[in-house]
Design a protein around this motif. Structure first.
Motif, PDB file in Angstrom:
ATOM      1  N   TYR A   1       8.851 -11.019 -10.825  1.00 54.93           N
ATOM      2  CA  TYR A   1       8.892 -10.564 -12.217  1.00 54.93           C
ATOM      3  C   TYR A   1       8.379 -11.648 -13.162  1.00 54.93           C
ATOM      4  O   TYR A   1       8.789 -12.800 -13.072  1.00 54.93           O
ATOM      5  CB  TYR A   1      10.345 -10.215 -12.573  1.00 54.93           C
ATOM      6  CG  TYR A   1      10.570  -9.866 -14.025  1.00 54.93           C
ATOM      7  CD1 TYR A   1       9.982  -8.737 -14.582  1.00 54.93           C
ATOM      8  CD2 TYR A   1      11.384 -10.661 -14.824  1.00 54.93           C
ATOM      9  CE1 TYR A   1      10.194  -8.417 -15.914  1.00 54.93           C
ATOM     10  CE2 TYR A   1      11.610 -10.340 -16.158  1.00 54.93           C
ATOM     11  CZ  TYR A   1      11.009  -9.221 -16.704  1.00 54.93           C
ATOM     12  OH  TYR A   1      11.226  -8.906 -18.021  1.00 54.93           O
ATOM     13  N   ASP A   2       7.482 -11.264 -14.054  1.00 51.12           N
ATOM     14  CA  ASP A   2       6.937 -12.211 -15.040  1.00 51.12           C
ATOM     15  C   ASP A   2       7.342 -11.732 -16.432  1.00 51.12           C
ATOM     16  O   ASP A   2       6.788 -10.750 -16.945  1.00 51.12           O
ATOM     17  CB  ASP A   2       5.410 -12.283 -14.906  1.00 51.12           C
ATOM     18  CG  ASP A   2       4.811 -13.195 -15.956  1.00 51.12           C
ATOM     19  OD1 ASP A   2       5.200 -14.381 -16.011  1.00 51.12           O
ATOM     20  OD2 ASP A   2       3.982 -12.714 -16.757  1.00 51.12           O
TER      21      ASP A   2
ATOM     22  N   GLU B   1       0.837  -1.198   0.000  1.00 59.62           N
ATOM     23  CA  GLU B   1       0.000   0.000   0.000  1.00 59.62           C
ATOM     24  C   GLU B   1       0.877   1.255   0.000  1.00 59.62           C
ATOM     25  O   GLU B   1       0.597   2.224  -0.713  1.00 59.62           O
ATOM     26  CB  GLU B   1      -0.903  -0.017   1.235  1.00 59.62           C
ATOM     27  CG  GLU B   1      -1.917   1.097   1.244  1.00 59.62           C
ATOM     28  CD  GLU B   1      -2.774   1.068   2.516  1.00 59.62           C
ATOM     29  OE1 GLU B   1      -2.891   0.000   3.141  1.00 59.62           O
ATOM     30  OE2 GLU B   1      -3.296   2.140   2.887  1.00 59.62           O
ATOM     31  N   TYR B   2       1.944   1.208   0.788  1.00 61.97           N
ATOM     32  CA  TYR B   2       2.860   2.351   0.833  1.00 61.97           C
ATOM     33  C   TYR B   2       3.412   2.652  -0.562  1.00 61.97           C
ATOM     34  O   TYR B   2       3.430   3.802  -1.006  1.00 61.97           O
ATOM     35  CB  TYR B   2       4.008   2.083   1.819  1.00 61.97           C
ATOM     36  CG  TYR B   2       5.079   3.142   1.748  1.00 61.97           C
ATOM     37  CD1 TYR B   2       4.983   4.295   2.517  1.00 61.97           C
ATOM     38  CD2 TYR B   2       6.167   3.012   0.875  1.00 61.97           C
ATOM     39  CE1 TYR B   2       5.939   5.290   2.421  1.00 61.97           C
ATOM     40  CE2 TYR B   2       7.120   4.002   0.771  1.00 61.97           C
ATOM     41  CZ  TYR B   2       7.004   5.136   1.543  1.00 61.97           C
ATOM     42  OH  TYR B   2       7.946   6.128   1.433  1.00 61.97           O
TER      43      TYR B   2
ATOM     44  N   THR C   1      12.777   5.266 -16.748  1.00 62.41           N
ATOM     45  CA  THR C   1      13.569   6.498 -16.812  1.00 62.41           C
ATOM     46  C   THR C   1      13.013   7.370 -17.948  1.00 62.41           C
ATOM     47  O   THR C   1      12.479   8.446 -17.694  1.00 62.41           O
ATOM     48  CB  THR C   1      15.062   6.200 -17.027  1.00 62.41           C
ATOM     49  OG1 THR C   1      15.525   5.357 -15.969  1.00 62.41           O
ATOM     50  CG2 THR C   1      15.880   7.486 -17.026  1.00 62.41           C
ATOM     51  N   ALA C   2      13.148   6.901 -19.200  1.00 64.10           N
ATOM     52  CA  ALA C   2      12.541   7.648 -20.308  1.00 64.10           C
ATOM     53  C   ALA C   2      11.045   7.315 -20.432  1.00 64.10           C
ATOM     54  O   ALA C   2      10.212   8.193 -20.613  1.00 64.10           O
ATOM     55  CB  ALA C   2      13.261   7.341 -21.616  1.00 64.10           C
ATOM     56  N   LEU C   3      10.750   6.019 -20.345  1.00 63.54           N
ATOM     57  CA  LEU C   3       9.358   5.545 -20.438  1.00 63.54           C
ATOM     58  C   LEU C   3       8.944   4.886 -19.127  1.00 63.54           C
ATOM     59  O   LEU C   3       9.783   4.326 -18.421  1.00 63.54           O
ATOM     60  CB  LEU C   3       9.220   4.533 -21.583  1.00 63.54           C
ATOM     61  CG  LEU C   3       9.582   5.020 -22.989  1.00 63.54           C
ATOM     62  CD1 LEU C   3       9.496   3.856 -23.990  1.00 63.54           C
ATOM     63  CD2 LEU C   3       8.650   6.166 -23.422  1.00 63.54           C
ATOM     64  N   SER C   4       7.664   4.956 -18.849  1.00 60.11           N
ATOM     65  CA  SER C   4       7.148   4.392 -17.606  1.00 60.11           C
ATOM     66  C   SER C   4       6.469   3.051 -17.851  1.00 60.11           C
ATOM     67  O   SER C   4       5.736   2.880 -18.829  1.00 60.11           O
ATOM     68  CB  SER C   4       6.129   5.363 -17.007  1.00 60.11           C
ATOM     69  OG  SER C   4       5.462   4.765 -15.933  1.00 60.11           O
ATOM     70  N   THR C   5       6.685   2.129 -16.943  1.00 56.43           N
ATOM     71  CA  THR C   5       5.920   0.876 -17.013  1.00 56.43           C
ATOM     72  C   THR C   5       4.843   0.844 -15.931  1.00 56.43           C
ATOM     73  O   THR C   5       4.295  -0.215 -15.638  1.00 56.43           O
ATOM     74  CB  THR C   5       6.840  -0.366 -16.882  1.00 56.43           C
ATOM     75  OG1 THR C   5       7.304  -0.468 -15.529  1.00 56.43           O
ATOM     76  CG2 THR C   5       8.011  -0.301 -17.832  1.00 56.43           C
ATOM     77  N   LEU C   6       4.530   1.979 -15.352  1.00 50.20           N
ATOM     78  CA  LEU C   6       3.558   1.975 -14.249  1.00 50.20           C
ATOM     79  C   LEU C   6       2.181   1.417 -14.636  1.00 50.20           C
ATOM     80  O   LEU C   6       1.563   0.734 -13.818  1.00 50.20           O
ATOM     81  CB  LEU C   6       3.425   3.378 -13.644  1.00 50.20           C
ATOM     82  CG  LEU C   6       4.615   3.828 -12.789  1.00 50.20           C
ATOM     83  CD1 LEU C   6       4.296   5.133 -12.082  1.00 50.20           C
ATOM     84  CD2 LEU C   6       5.011   2.768 -11.774  1.00 50.20           C
ATOM     85  N   PRO C   7       1.700   1.679 -15.872  1.00 45.39           N
ATOM     86  CA  PRO C   7       0.412   1.048 -16.229  1.00 45.39           C
ATOM     87  C   PRO C   7       0.484  -0.474 -16.130  1.00 45.39           C
ATOM     88  O   PRO C   7      -0.480  -1.125 -15.725  1.00 45.39           O
ATOM     89  CB  PRO C   7       0.194   1.508 -17.679  1.00 45.39           C
ATOM     90  CG  PRO C   7       0.957   2.793 -17.785  1.00 45.39           C
ATOM     91  CD  PRO C   7       2.173   2.596 -16.922  1.00 45.39           C
TER      92      PRO C   7
ATOM     93  N   LYS D   1      -1.130  -3.259 -12.685  1.00 45.98           N
ATOM     94  CA  LYS D   1      -1.897  -4.506 -12.851  1.00 45.98           C
ATOM     95  C   LYS D   1      -1.149  -5.714 -12.301  1.00 45.98           C
ATOM     96  O   LYS D   1      -1.665  -6.837 -12.328  1.00 45.98           O
ATOM     97  CB  LYS D   1      -2.193  -4.747 -14.346  1.00 45.98           C
ATOM     98  CG  LYS D   1      -3.145  -3.734 -14.945  1.00 45.98           C
ATOM     99  CD  LYS D   1      -3.396  -4.053 -16.416  1.00 45.98           C
ATOM    100  CE  LYS D   1      -4.304  -3.000 -17.039  1.00 45.98           C
ATOM    101  NZ  LYS D   1      -4.342  -3.123 -18.516  1.00 45.98           N
ATOM    102  N   HIS D   2       0.079  -5.520 -11.879  1.00 48.00           N
ATOM    103  CA  HIS D   2       0.896  -6.657 -11.424  1.00 48.00           C
ATOM    104  C   HIS D   2       1.479  -6.423 -10.036  1.00 48.00           C
ATOM    105  O   HIS D   2       2.586  -6.864  -9.725  1.00 48.00           O
ATOM    106  CB  HIS D   2       2.010  -6.949 -12.446  1.00 48.00           C
ATOM    107  CG  HIS D   2       1.477  -7.484 -13.746  1.00 48.00           C
ATOM    108  ND1 HIS D   2       0.951  -6.656 -14.718  1.00 48.00           N
ATOM    109  CD2 HIS D   2       1.352  -8.759 -14.220  1.00 48.00           C
ATOM    110  CE1 HIS D   2       0.547  -7.403 -15.745  1.00 48.00           C
ATOM    111  NE2 HIS D   2       0.773  -8.675 -15.475  1.00 48.00           N
ATOM    112  N   GLY D   3       0.726  -5.677  -9.223  1.00 43.65           N
ATOM    113  CA  GLY D   3       1.069  -5.610  -7.796  1.00 43.65           C
ATOM    114  C   GLY D   3       2.169  -4.634  -7.419  1.00 43.65           C
ATOM    115  O   GLY D   3       2.697  -4.719  -6.312  1.00 43.65           O
ATOM    116  N   TYR D   4       2.552  -3.730  -8.289  1.00 47.45           N
ATOM    117  CA  TYR D   4       3.565  -2.699  -7.951  1.00 47.45           C
ATOM    118  C   TYR D   4       4.813  -3.304  -7.308  1.00 47.45           C
ATOM    119  O   TYR D   4       5.272  -2.828  -6.265  1.00 47.45           O
ATOM    120  CB  TYR D   4       2.968  -1.638  -7.015  1.00 47.45           C
ATOM    121  CG  TYR D   4       2.054  -0.645  -7.693  1.00 47.45           C
ATOM    122  CD1 TYR D   4       2.512   0.195  -8.697  1.00 47.45           C
ATOM    123  CD2 TYR D   4       0.726  -0.530  -7.302  1.00 47.45           C
ATOM    124  CE1 TYR D   4       1.673   1.118  -9.312  1.00 47.45           C
ATOM    125  CE2 TYR D   4      -0.127   0.404  -7.912  1.00 47.45           C
ATOM    126  CZ  TYR D   4       0.366   1.218  -8.918  1.00 47.45           C
ATOM    127  OH  TYR D   4      -0.461   2.132  -9.518  1.00 47.45           O
TER     128      TYR D   4
END
Lengths: 265, 265
Positions: free
Chosen positions: B142-143, B78-79, B124-130, B134-137
């Protein structure tokens, strides 16, 4: 250079804060009943919270992103003193120390007696916080004379996490080496202070020659090279400054102890 | 090794929390009037706040004190999601970017056209946050398959701070080089994604050969050495992993972009 760096840090900090932190006026909603409103003294304005970027500046200092700075931004003074005197500094330190102990315990040692751990002194083995509290927690420029006077008092308390690491390393058979930018003329007071705070033995206490014209990083890198040349194996290396732990030979693993109040190159 | 590291991180985190975080029961003070007490449904327990050490663990990751970890501790999930989706991640990033821009602007450039700035790509240049959302932050292992699928979608958004740095460097005459552990078979999708997000030109896009058996740090250090051997001057180097910025030649100055969710050696 010093001024330029200070301006740089303040510029960075101000830019990071965005617009809301500097332009927000205190909004006071007044309510009351009849005479009370007229006679009541005006309410004291609520103290402004520290700007939200202060924590980000601290993180950037720890991660070696902000370098070469001279003083803590004035509007982060309260944030930094709260950080150091509250729970977070100890907690941040404990996480680092616990990781260092877990690492040391995971090692298979040779037992040849040449395995060492390098400790910085000020803000790593010993704390200067009693001094810093009287000198603005890093918001004022460094004053050499008063700092030397503090060191001469031999009263710097141990940082308890580092003392815990130190004791565990001795149990494991890893010998401590203190490597500090305190100078040779401070050997006696440093020895007394370390002993009085529970650092009861060490392989070496390495201090800077008086009048050495170099950076701390260059001095420390050179001393570590001498240790390696003499057959020592630097298992670990801990300091509160990046200049303590950067530069080959660094040691097999390095640990950055938290310090938000000053920067040494 | 993976499991051992995970256990290490969790042990460190648990030890850092101290005793109060794990033993404190929810204390409920019950009050009410007559029947109301009997008929009212039991109050839902207040959600537990994240353990206080999660912020310290994040700081220790940024400062390269905790290394080799595989997943975010489950009780910091959650943090970490609050950190990434709230204001702090952007603020931490902006402080780093502002410092990088101030540094670049302070330089006197030669103008020979060989001065470059090395950018990592993912986080760094691009984000994978989306994808991470969906994969638990970072709380799940790693999958590779699903991550490759995300990259193939060419939909990774630019990290806006990094894009700001990129644009300023181009204005100053410093050429960008992208250096990523994405592999050669991802060249087309990476190119399309970078272009669509506003990274419109670069000196080189360097990707890993498919099947390379080495660490990211070794690959990147080798590529930077080739750049220097070819006459380039690495003015700056930014990445979200220490493996992006450690190892000679690092570049004149390096910047660690925040990333609390994964570790690449």
């Amino acid at each position: 250079m010093a001024t330029a760096r200070l301006i740089l840090l303040l510029t960075v900090a101000a830019a990071a804060a965005g617009s809301c932190c500097f332009c927000s006026a205190q909004e006071v909603i007044v309510g009351g009943v009849g005479e009370q409103l007229a006679t009541a003294p005006p309410a004291a304005p609520a103290p402004s919270p520290p700007p939200p970027y202060c924590g980000s500046v601290r993180t950037a200092v720890e991660a070696h992103n902000i370098i070469g700075w001279k003083t803590v931004p004035a509007d982060c003074a309260e944030y930094v003193s709260d950080y150091l005197t509250g729970e977070r500094y100890g907690r941040d330190s404990d996480v680092v120390i616990n990781e260092a102990i877990a690492y040391a315990e995971s090692l298979k040692l040779s037992g040849h007696g040449k395995e060492i751990w390098v400790f910085d002194v000020d803000e790593t083995a010993l704390s200067t916080l009693p001094y810093q509290a009287k000198h603005g927690y890093g918001t004022k420029p460094y004053d050499h004379a008063s700092f030397v006077q503090y060191v001469a008092g031999e009263s710097a308390p141990a940082l308890q996490g580092t003392l815990r690491l130190y004791r565990r390393l001795l149990q494991l058979g890893i010998k401590p080496v203190f490597l500090t930018d305190r100078t040779e003329d401070q050997r006696a007071v440093t020895t007394h202070n370390l002993l009085s705070q529970g650092y009861y033995s060490w392989e070496k206490l390495l201090l800077q020659p008086v009048g050495l014209q170099t950076t701390t990083q260059a001095f420390k890198t050179g001393e570590r090279q001498k240790l390696v040349s003499a057959g020592y194996v630097i298992i670990g290396n801990i300091g509160d400054q990046w200049s303590d732990i950067l530069g080959s030979p660094e040691g097999y693993r390095t640990f950055k102890y938290p310090n938000p109040i000053y920067y040494v190159a």
